[in-house]
Design a protein around this motif. Structure first.
Motif, PDB file in Angstrom:
ATOM      1  N   GLY A  11       0.655  -1.232   0.282  1.00 26.25           N
ATOM      2  CA  GLY A  11       0.636   0.013   0.216  1.00 26.25           C
ATOM      3  C   GLY A  11       0.815   1.607   0.022  1.00 26.25           C
ATOM      4  N   ASP A  12       0.087   2.375  -0.494  1.00 23.39           N
ATOM      5  CA  ASP A  12       0.867   3.397  -0.943  1.00 23.39           C
ATOM      6  C   ASP A  12       1.163   4.128   0.907  1.00 23.39           C
ATOM      7  N   VAL A  13       0.993   4.500   1.534  1.00 29.40           N
ATOM      8  CA  VAL A  13       0.742   4.958   3.453  1.00 29.40           C
ATOM      9  C   VAL A  13       2.713   3.528   3.455  1.00 29.40           C
ATOM     10  N   SER A  14       2.305   2.378   3.261  1.00 26.70           N
ATOM     11  CA  SER A  14       3.452   1.261   3.925  1.00 26.70           C
ATOM     12  C   SER A  14       4.291   1.496   3.464  1.00 26.70           C
ATOM     13  N   ALA A  15       4.792   2.241   1.924  1.00 24.35           N
ATOM     14  CA  ALA A  15       5.426   1.562   1.085  1.00 24.35           C
ATOM     15  C   ALA A  15       6.259   2.866   1.323  1.00 24.35           C
ATOM     16  N   THR A  16       5.709   4.073   1.763  1.00 26.16           N
ATOM     17  CA  THR A  16       6.555   5.347   1.974  1.00 26.16           C
ATOM     18  C   THR A  16       7.172   5.296   3.040  1.00 26.16           C
ATOM     19  N   VAL A  17       6.652   4.518   4.314  1.00 26.68           N
ATOM     20  CA  VAL A  17       7.951   4.854   5.419  1.00 26.68           C
ATOM     21  C   VAL A  17       8.354   3.169   5.849  1.00 26.68           C
ATOM     22  N   LEU A  18       8.308   2.596   5.124  1.00 19.78           N
ATOM     23  CA  LEU A  18       9.097   1.798   4.878  1.00 19.78           C
ATOM     24  C   LEU A  18      10.437   2.785   3.755  1.00 19.78           C
ATOM     25  N   TRP A  19      10.217   3.313   2.816  1.00 21.42           N
ATOM     26  CA  TRP A  19      10.919   3.936   2.710  1.00 21.42           C
ATOM     27  C   TRP A  19      12.350   5.117   3.392  1.00 21.42           C
ATOM     28  N   LEU A  20      11.231   5.719   4.379  1.00 16.84           N
ATOM     29  CA  LEU A  20      11.496   6.977   4.936  1.00 16.84           C
ATOM     30  C   LEU A  20      12.570   6.245   6.115  1.00 16.84           C
ATOM     31  N   TRP A  21      12.379   4.337   6.489  1.00 16.19           N
ATOM     32  CA  TRP A  21      13.532   3.496   7.479  1.00 16.19           C
ATOM     33  C   TRP A  21      14.596   3.074   6.769  1.00 16.19           C
TER      34      TRP A  21
END
Length: 69
Positions: A11-21
């Motif tokens: 999902g979009d939010v999870s992908a963004t959080v993953l990239w931030l990690w």
């Protein structure tokens, strides 16, 4: 916009959080590497001052101890 790659799976939010990690881990690793690479490197004058301060502290703590050199 269509989802692709990791965004499609999480999902979009999870992908963004993953990239931030990943970005945060990279920055943290770079900071740790810089600190480790700089530690323990003293100029000759800094090392001499540190040795003098150490000897003075040892004499202050134990006046009976013979001088080191």
């Amino acid at each position: 916009m269509g989802n692709s790659g990791v965004g499609m799976l999480l999902g979009d939010v999870s992908a963004t959080v993953l990239w931030l990690w990943f970005i945060g881990a990279f920055i943290l690793g770079a900071v740790i590497w810089y600190g480790v690479s700089r530690s323990g490197h003293l100029r000759r004058s800094e090392r001499a001052q540190l040795d003098r301060n150490t000897e003075a502290a040892q004499r202050r703590d134990d006046p009976q101890k013979p001088a080191a050199r």
